[in-house]
Design a protein around this motif. Structure first.
Motif, PDB file in Angstrom:
ATOM      1  N   ASP A  22      -5.311 -12.523  -3.604  1.00  0.00           N
ATOM      2  CA  ASP A  22      -4.156 -12.418  -3.781  1.00  0.00           C
ATOM      3  C   ASP A  22      -3.832 -13.552  -4.991  1.00  0.00           C
ATOM      4  O   ASP A  22      -4.777 -13.903  -5.512  1.00  0.00           O
ATOM      5  CB  ASP A  22      -3.233 -12.866  -2.512  1.00  0.00           C
ATOM      6  N   GLY A  85      -0.031  -7.389  -5.777  1.00  0.00           N
ATOM      7  CA  GLY A  85       0.139  -7.388  -4.196  1.00  0.00           C
ATOM      8  C   GLY A  85      -0.209  -6.296  -3.464  1.00  0.00           C
ATOM      9  O   GLY A  85      -0.291  -5.121  -3.843  1.00  0.00           O
ATOM     10  N   TYR A  86      -0.488  -6.850  -2.049  1.00  0.00           N
ATOM     11  CA  TYR A  86      -0.903  -5.592  -1.321  1.00  0.00           C
ATOM     12  C   TYR A  86      -0.122  -4.781  -0.836  1.00  0.00           C
ATOM     13  O   TYR A  86       1.001  -5.254  -0.226  1.00  0.00           O
ATOM     14  CB  TYR A  86      -1.699  -6.477  -0.223  1.00  0.00           C
ATOM     15  N   ARG A  87      -0.169  -3.533  -1.004  1.00  0.00           N
ATOM     16  CA  ARG A  87       0.286  -2.440  -0.223  1.00  0.00           C
ATOM     17  C   ARG A  87      -0.462  -1.460   0.349  1.00  0.00           C
ATOM     18  O   ARG A  87      -1.437  -1.199  -0.237  1.00  0.00           O
ATOM     19  CB  ARG A  87       1.244  -1.655  -1.239  1.00  0.00           C
ATOM     20  N   ASN A  88      -0.215  -0.954   1.634  1.00  0.00           N
ATOM     21  CA  ASN A  88      -1.055  -0.036   2.232  1.00  0.00           C
ATOM     22  C   ASN A  88      -1.377   1.192   1.333  1.00  0.00           C
ATOM     23  O   ASN A  88      -2.652   1.449   1.201  1.00  0.00           O
ATOM     24  CB  ASN A  88      -0.515   0.120   3.589  1.00  0.00           C
ATOM     25  N   SER A  92      -5.243   1.782   0.519  1.00  0.00           N
ATOM     26  CA  SER A  92      -6.237   2.441   1.373  1.00  0.00           C
ATOM     27  C   SER A  92      -6.589   3.763   0.651  1.00  0.00           C
ATOM     28  O   SER A  92      -7.697   4.311   0.869  1.00  0.00           O
ATOM     29  CB  SER A  92      -5.170   2.867   2.806  1.00  0.00           C
ATOM     30  N   SER A 113      -4.158 -10.311   8.002  1.00  0.00           N
ATOM     31  CA  SER A 113      -3.002  -9.456   8.098  1.00  0.00           C
ATOM     32  C   SER A 113      -3.424  -8.031   7.201  1.00  0.00           C
ATOM     33  O   SER A 113      -3.182  -7.101   7.410  1.00  0.00           O
ATOM     34  CB  SER A 113      -1.564 -10.062   7.731  1.00  0.00           C
ATOM     35  N   LEU A 114      -3.837  -8.561   5.823  1.00  0.00           N
ATOM     36  CA  LEU A 114      -4.308  -7.579   5.098  1.00  0.00           C
ATOM     37  C   LEU A 114      -5.386  -6.682   5.383  1.00  0.00           C
ATOM     38  O   LEU A 114      -5.360  -5.324   5.525  1.00  0.00           O
ATOM     39  CB  LEU A 114      -4.612  -8.143   3.693  1.00  0.00           C
ATOM     40  N   ASP A 117      -4.834  -4.259   8.584  1.00  0.00           N
ATOM     41  CA  ASP A 117      -3.788  -3.193   8.337  1.00  0.00           C
ATOM     42  C   ASP A 117      -4.421  -2.007   7.387  1.00  0.00           C
ATOM     43  O   ASP A 117      -4.426  -0.795   7.654  1.00  0.00           O
ATOM     44  CB  ASP A 117      -2.765  -4.034   7.269  1.00  0.00           C
ATOM     45  N   SER A 121      -6.161   1.934   8.628  1.00  0.00           N
ATOM     46  CA  SER A 121      -5.824   3.058   7.900  1.00  0.00           C
ATOM     47  C   SER A 121      -7.085   3.689   7.371  1.00  0.00           C
ATOM     48  O   SER A 121      -7.201   4.979   7.451  1.00  0.00           O
ATOM     49  CB  SER A 121      -4.680   2.363   7.002  1.00  0.00           C
ATOM     50  N   VAL A 204       5.852   4.820  -2.224  1.00  0.00           N
ATOM     51  CA  VAL A 204       7.084   4.851  -1.690  1.00  0.00           C
ATOM     52  C   VAL A 204       7.378   3.570  -1.265  1.00  0.00           C
ATOM     53  O   VAL A 204       8.559   2.880  -1.647  1.00  0.00           O
ATOM     54  CB  VAL A 204       7.163   5.755  -0.356  1.00  0.00           C
ATOM     55  N   THR A 205       6.584   2.471  -0.597  1.00  0.00           N
ATOM     56  CA  THR A 205       6.904   1.406  -0.188  1.00  0.00           C
ATOM     57  C   THR A 205       6.775   0.370  -1.620  1.00  0.00           C
ATOM     58  O   THR A 205       5.799   0.370  -2.432  1.00  0.00           O
ATOM     59  CB  THR A 205       6.001   0.693   0.712  1.00  0.00           C
ATOM     60  N   LYS A 206       7.916  -0.402  -1.861  1.00  0.00           N
ATOM     61  CA  LYS A 206       7.735  -1.432  -2.929  1.00  0.00           C
ATOM     62  C   LYS A 206       7.879  -2.778  -2.400  1.00  0.00           C
ATOM     63  O   LYS A 206       8.707  -3.198  -1.329  1.00  0.00           O
ATOM     64  CB  LYS A 206       9.153  -1.203  -3.683  1.00  0.00           C
ATOM     65  N   ILE A 207       7.308  -3.724  -3.327  1.00  0.00           N
ATOM     66  CA  ILE A 207       7.593  -5.107  -2.763  1.00  0.00           C
ATOM     67  C   ILE A 207       8.633  -5.791  -3.655  1.00  0.00           C
ATOM     68  O   ILE A 207       8.678  -5.793  -4.993  1.00  0.00           O
ATOM     69  CB  ILE A 207       6.212  -6.020  -3.257  1.00  0.00           C
TER      70      ILE A 207
END
Ligand SMILES: Cc1cc2nc3c(=O)[nH]c(=O)nc-3n(C[C@H](O)[C@H](O)[C@H](O)COP(=O)(O)OP(=O)(O)OC[C@H]3O[C@@H](n4cnc5c(N)ncnc54)[C@H](O)[C@@H]3O)c2cc1C
Ligand SMILES: Cc1cc2nc3c(=O)[nH]c(=O)nc-3n(C[C@H](O)[C@H](O)[C@H](O)COP(=O)(O)OP(=O)(O)OC[C@H]3O[C@@H](n4cnc5c(N)ncnc54)[C@H](O)[C@@H]3O)c2cc1C
Lengths: 356, 276
Positions: A22, A85-88, A92, A113-114, A117, A121, A204-207
């Motif tokens: 990170d 930044g981490y996003r699933n 994955s 946590s990362l 997750d 997946s 789809v998911t944004k930070i």
């Protein structure tokens, strides 16, 4: 149980570590995992692979070289702007694709946590086995399988889990339970740049924002000295005695769940099964009974000192040195002795500030 | 605006606070240990109930387990859940997290045939298997967006199908925007849970619980569930080895505690030569 070995599984070779990164750098658990991966790969006669992913910048190369210094033979490097930044979704996807491409036999991640997750997946997509929160990794001689050991029932028992007929064999490992390997500056290894197709529009998911923790945010897992207190300190005000000693030693304050539940200290500082796992050079347990759920979080500390009024307290079974006595009276004396330079100034661990 | 259609996954677990290990054999003594609703799932339930308080909609509690796991669902009903489904079949015995997520995902697909699902909630982890792997697994199998370790949901807009969630990490909180349908694993301690009132408890005791076997849950492929569908195999279970020697206790006289303290520091320094 008779292990049968599917020959198709033989295509899978190599022990991989996903390197968690990170803004503040690489999570130390990744290096701990590389140490373990090195041991496992040497036993299996195979290579250590490290996956290093992030935005393309200098740090990516620096971290890749570090991975080699900590034991990787090959670094699979993925640089892409969507990896800030981490996003699933993107992570994955990239990890699954790398596994399909190169077929590692074992894939290890930190139980953070990362890591949890991402590992869950990836294991689901690849339809393989994932052992959670391990504290020990070995190779089962009979089956050549990864034998991943994890505490169960609150640390009262351990169980060893194998993934026999699926590859890769995956595990997440708790930070600070494995030793960090020595860094060998001139170790040689290969950095392979891997192309993975990733498109921001498809994610789809944004930070929207990152809000760093403020206030009492310590990384106890990385502290070299921890002074921990329990119910035996009698009241919240006595936790100031711990703080004084911790400050004098350049360490941090930890606590039992009982002390946290009494409201004497921030839950961030709880050590044990449902708190942090720590591995300091010195752990001082004051007024702590030594319940199994507490011990699992601190028993691999290098040196444990216990102060307890009860000579039969179980904490004395894990401590190296003990004083049977009233911690409330003894803590100030310990602090004074440190301040009075009975412990010389340079005796405080490097990198931590000593008291004036 | 319509209210969301929510599924909350809940598991029944042995109350670990009451589990004891046999002092001689080192085996778990399960007899008489009461089963409870997984404590972490209470936070998932509370988050779902708060959304329903605000926006209306409907909540189904879903549990996979033996027939007696019905008790966990009754507890969920007493807290205000509208409907409960127990997925129960001998064929599920021995499921690891991969097989469990397969079974739950199929049951959720079945539920969404009745009415499309907007949100699935799970706990962060259980207190028995303790893996935290089932929620992310279900999300992946359903192709839902995964938001794990969520500590706050400041925005849920049903018209546009957008959600803003605060995701806890070790260093800070990620503010994530995503789209429905999504699966959320809820961090513990996010909220104070509610208590069931007497009338709710009575209603919950009377309400029928739907029990689905494997077929009713839409599962045809027997190789994906139970032991067959579980890649992980439990090898051995054993008691941890303890250090054999006890602590060296430093003797001291009440009148001269400083001597003991000085001796202790001396010993500490002897063990940590790089500090000396
Ligand atoms: C599912 C589960 C998870 C848990 N997770 C954790 C966890 O993560 N971390 C954790 O710590 N616990 C955890 N616990 C709780 C654990 O079982 C114990 O209850 C807890 O660790 C006890 O804390 P304690 O030692 O402070 O208190 P106590 O057990 O009450 O011990 C107090 C000790 O202080 C001594 N004492 C009293 N007066 C003095 C004095 N003046 N000077 C010196 N000593 C004195 C007493 O002799 C006693 O040994 C968990 C429990 C469960 C069921
Ligand atoms: C001691 C022990 C160790 C184990 N280790 C592993 C391991 O390392 N890897 C592995 O794959 N399996 C493991 N298992 C098996 C695993 O516990 C089971 O697959 C179990 O069905 C679900 O996993 P969990 O309890 O870890 O749930 P978690 O993944 O911790 O649960 C997260 C959330 O998913 C939901 N959920 C979980 N189970 C159900 C359910 N049955 N019904 C409804 N909702 C549910 C709940 O909301 C829960 O809060 C282990 C089991 C035991 C007893």
């Amino acid at each position: 149980r008779k292990p049968t070995f599917d020959p198709r599984l033989a295509e899978y070779r190599g022990v991989w570590v996903f390197v968690e990164r990170d803004l503040s750098g690489v999570h130390p658990v990744s290096w701990e995992l590389l140490g373990a991966a090195r041991r496992l790969a040497d036993q299996l006669g195979s290579e250590v692979g490290a996956v290093v992913a992030g935005v393309p910048e200098e740090a990516l190369d620096v971290d890749s070289r570090e991975a080699i210094a900590y034991g990787a033979d090959v670094v699979y490097q993925v640089g892409h702007p969507v990896l800030a930044g981490y996003r699933n979704e993107p992570y994955s996807k990239l990890l699954c694709e790398l596994v399909k491409r190169h077929k590692p036999e074992i894939l290890l991640l930190g139980a953070t946590s990362l890591g949890r997750d991402l590992a869950s997946s990836v294991a689901t997509t690849l339809e393989t086995g994932l052992t959670a929160d391990c504290t020990e990794l070995a190779i089962d001689r009979e089956s050549r399988a990864l034998a991943a050991t994890r505490p169960t029932f609150g640390g009262n028992l351990l169980c060893t889990i194998l993934t026999l007929n699926y590859r890769p064999q995956m595990a997440t490992v708790r930070p600070r339970v494995l030793p960090s390997p020595a860094k060998v500056r001139d170790r040689s290894g290969q950095i392979r740049k891997e192309e993975i197709e990733l498109h921001e529009e498809e994610i789809v998911t944004k930070i929207a924002q990152f809000l760093p923790h403020v206030g009492d945010q310590v990384d106890l897992a990385l502290s070299e000295v921890i002074v921990a207190g329990g119910k035996g300190l009698q009241k919240a005000a006595n936790f100031a005695l711990l703080e004084d000693l911790a400050l004098a030693l350049g360490g941090e304050v930890g606590a039992t769940r009982a002390a946290v539940q009494a409201g004497w200290i921030d839950p961030q500082r709880q050590i044990g099964q449902t708190g942090k796992t720590v591995r300091p050079k010195l752990y001082i347990a004051a007024g702590i009974s030594g319940a199994i759920q507490h011990r699992v979080g601190m028993e691999s500390s290098d040196l444990i000192v216990a102060i307890n009024t009860d000579p039969n307290a179980p904490i004395f079974e894990v401590a190296h040195y003990g004083i049977v006595g009233d911690a409330v009276a003894l803590l100030p004396l310990l602090t004074r002795a440190v301040r009075g330079r009975i412990l010389p100034e340079k005796a405080t661990p490097s990198g931590l500030c000593a008291s004036p | 605006m319509r209210g969301p259609n929510i599924v909350v996954c809940v598991k029944q677990v042995p109350d670990s606070a009451q589990i004891r290990v046999h002092p001689v054999t080192g085996t778990i003594m399960r007899q008489g240990v009461p089963a409870v609703l997984n404590p972490y799932d209470l936070f998932a339930l509370e988050e779902a109930l708060r959304i329903k308080d605000r926006l209306g909609g409907r909540i189904v509690a879903l549990c996979m387990g033996p027939p007696q796991a019905e008790a966990a669902l009754r507890k969920a009903l007493s807290l205000g859940v509208d409907d409960a489904v127990l997925v129960s079949d001998r064929a599920f015995a021995g499921s690891d997290t991969l097989a469990t997520s397969f079974a739950l995902a199929n049951a959720i697909r079945r539920l969404s045939e009745e009415k499309p699902i907007d949100l699935v909630f799970t706990g962060k982890q259980t207190i028995d298997g303790d893996t935290g792997q089932v929620g992310p697994g279900v999300a992946k199998r359903l192709g839902m967006h995964l938001l794990s370790y969520v500590c706050r949901i400041p925005i849920l807009d049903m018209d546009s199908g957008t959600i803003v969630a605060h995701r806890w990490t070790e260093r800070g909180v990620q503010v994530l925007t995503s789209r429905l349908p999504c699966l959320i694993t809820v961090l513990e301690g996010t909220s104070q849970g509610r208590f069931a009132s007497l009338p709710e408890m009575i209603r919950a005791a009377r309400q029928p619980i739907r029990v689905w076997d494997r077929k009713a849950a839409g599962i045809e492929d027997l190789t994906k569930i139970g032991l067959k569908g579980s890649p992980t195999v439990v090898g051995k279970v054993f008691a941890p080895s303890r250090r054999s020697e006890r602590a060296e206790c430093i003797e001291w006289e009440p009148d001269h505690p400083e001597t003991a303290v000085a001796l202790l520091w001396e010993k500490v320094l002897a063990r940590q030569p790089e500090w000396a």
